[in-house]
Design a protein around this motif. Structure first.
Motif, short mmCIF file in Angstrom:
data_model
loop_
_atom_site.label_atom_id
_atom_site.label_comp_id
_atom_site.label_asym_id
_atom_site.label_seq_id
_atom_site.Cartn_x
_atom_site.Cartn_y
_atom_site.Cartn_z
N GLU A 90 4.46 -6.82 6.83
CA GLU A 90 3.26 -6.31 7.50
C GLU A 90 2.08 -6.17 6.55
OE1 GLU A 90 4.06 -2.76 9.63
OE2 GLU A 90 5.51 -3.68 11.00
N ASP A 91 2.34 -5.71 5.31
CA ASP A 91 1.20 -5.52 4.40
C ASP A 91 0.57 -6.85 4.01
OD1 ASP A 91 3.42 -6.29 2.97
OD2 ASP A 91 3.15 -4.83 1.34
N ALA A 94 -1.54 -7.84 6.99
CA ALA A 94 -2.75 -7.02 7.03
C ALA A 94 -3.78 -7.52 6.02
CB ALA A 94 -2.41 -5.56 6.76
N LEU A 162 0.17 -10.20 -3.01
CA LEU A 162 -0.87 -9.25 -2.58
C LEU A 162 -2.03 -9.22 -3.57
CD1 LEU A 162 1.29 -6.24 -1.30
CD2 LEU A 162 -0.07 -7.83 0.07
#
Length: 206
Positions: A90-91, A94, A162
């Motif tokens: 999910e991150d 996002a 990320l």
């Protein structure tokens, strides 16, 4: 063209907007007691007059090179987002969605973006190379391996992805800021022109 598309085009047309404005005046006249018992006829007639007398919408058939380029980039971005849907934590989704929002905002300023080859190159490479390459490399890793660190001070593959997305996001926000500064400068230039021509203005940003 589908009927629904024709309806949507008409709803946003100048004829419909002008007709609705005159129809609202008819309703106002009714509420003020000026239209009498035949107010529905008055409202319909005013709408018809507005729709008939309003100038037709301008036909625009030519497509600029900027629109062609940014349209292709938007299609590539949408295609990438569809391909990665549900494949990542999910991150990550996002972070990608936030970056995509920045990219869409930049691509919406087609003429300004394509006037700067360097900025266009960053946007194009982000969509077609940098972001897909990082996501692809991560997706090919086993999930447990992606989350584990190989050494104490070394990022996991998850953290590395990320971090890469964050770098791209920061760079694209610089591009967006540059475009917005160009828009602001254009507004200031217009303000100076109007002040020189007509005197002082309450729209002065300076």
């Amino acid at each position: 063209m589908a009927i629904s598309d024709r309806v949507l085009r008409y709803l946003g047309s100048t004829r419909n907007i002008v007709g609705c404005c005159l129809a609202l005046l008819g309703l106002l006249a009714h509420f003020l007691g000026l239209a009498g018992t035949f107010w529905p006829v008055v409202v319909a007639a005013l709408y018809g007059v507005g729709a008939l007398l309003a100038p037709p919408d301008r036909v625009r058939l030519t497509i600029s090179h900027a629109e062609v380029e940014t349209r292709a980039l938007r299609a590539d971005l949408d295609g990438l987002l569809r391909r990665i849907d549900g494949r990542f934590p999910e991150d990550v989704h996002a972070a990608v969605d936030a970056l995509a929002d920045v990219l869409r905002g930049v691509l919406a300023r087609a003429e300004q973006l394509t006037s700067s080859p360097d900025q266009l190159h960053v946007v194009s490479q982000t969509i077609r190379r940098y972001l897909p390459a990082g996501l692809e490399a991560y997706a090919n890793l086993p999930r447990g391996y992606a989350l584990a660190r190989r050494a104490e001070r070394e990022r996991s593959a998850h953290e590395e992805l990320l971090a890469q997305i964050a770098l791209l996001d920061a760079e694209l926000r610089k591009v967006a800021d540059a475009i917005h500064r160009g828009d602001e400068q254009a507004l200031r230039d217009q303000g100076r022109f109007l002040r020189d021509r007509f005197g002082g203005s309450e729209l002065d940003l300076g």
